[in-house]
Design a protein around this motif. Structure first.
Motif: not given
Length: 281
Positions: A140-146, A154-157, A190-200
């Motif tokens: 929520x905190x990042x997704x709905x930034x305008x 991006x996180x450290x991971x 990567x630690x989690x598949x979402x790391x690759x998703x966010x980087x993509x």
């Protein structure tokens, strides 16, 4: 694996250890797939002019497939806004409430229209999937930034994954103005598949800052050189990345050039072809 599989194989599952994520990844040999013969059959069933369009796009030849006239832009934007106004997608409607000016801006909407060849219904569906994935990946905190996702989001991971150079946006375009994304699977860390998703997500949005790329599209260069075993393949990760490319990100993936030297890829390829969807195949 040859054409038909006996029904007795339905429960056979190959379980491998994914060294990158340190968890077991099941690969069912009865999972949906498309072999090369079925892809050729799909091509044979396509109209000749459609195949010619694909060839022109892949090779970057000829004039733009769609001429963006003022009339086309205005009518498509108006129709898209009307269709989205009655959307029942909870994530999209939250975005409208949280950052209406950004979500409804013509520049933002045009990315989706271009990604779907000005098919308004397709662009509306992509917009809804976009906000579903954006919330799922960033919270929520990042997704709905305008604004688009930034490097600072991006996180450290995620940044460690970026530094592994397994996924890169190359600094130059090809001769047709397409962005080039280089993917080297053996370098992924990567630690989690979402790391690759966010980087993509971040890299493709960085490419889309160039309006020329919105129009011309993106080329993926995949290098799977060296030893490649089942422990290097993560079907769930491929599914996530291909969903982002084909369903939610406002990007036109023109072609995937896959370079590999392992016979194991001949086993994996049919699963990847299925996940790609018909248009990219």
């Amino acid at each position: 694996w040859k054409g038909s599989l006996a029904s007795s194989l339905l429960t056979i599952v190959v379980v491998v250890r994914n060294k990158l994520t340190m968890r077991s990844t099941p690969i069912s040999i009865t999972a949906p797939r498309r072999n090369l013969d079925s892809v050729e059959a799909e091509k044979a069933g396509c109209p000749k002019d459609h195949l010619e369009r694909i060839v022109r796009e892949v090779h970057g030849k000829g004039p733009p497939l769609i001429e963006e006239t003022d009339g086309l832009l205005h009518s498509s934007l108006d129709t898209l806004k009307r269709e989205l106004a009655v959307s029942r997608c909870a994530e999209y409607n939250r975005a409208v409430t949280s950052c209406s000016e950004y979500v409804n801006s013509d520049d933002f909407l045009l990315m989706f229209l271009r990604a779907d060849g000005f098919n308004v219904h397709g662009a509306a569906q992509r917009m809804e999937k976009y906000w579903e994935h954006r919330l799922r990946l960033f919270g929520d905190e990042v997704a709905f930034q305008p604004r688009p996702i930034r490097l600072t989001d991006l996180s450290d991971e995620d940044l460690a994954t970026l530094r592994s150079t397994g996924l890169q946006l190359l600094p130059k375009r090809d001769k047709a103005g397409r962005a080039l994304i280089l993917l080297t699977r053996r370098k992924w860390s990567f630690e989690d598949r979402k790391d690759i998703g966010r980087l993509t997500w971040y890299l493709f949005h960085a490419a889309l800052e160039d309006v020329g790329v919105q129009r011309s599209g993106v080329i993926l260069l995949m290098y799977d050189d060296g030893p490649f075993g089942l422990e290097h393949y993560d079907r769930k990760l491929d599914k996530l990345c291909l969903e982002l490319l084909t369903q939610s990100l406002p990007v036109r993936p023109i072609a995937v050039h896959h370079f590999y030297d392992s016979k194991m890829m001949d086993f994996v390829l049919p699963f990847v072809l299925f996940l790609m969807g018909r248009e990219i195949r």
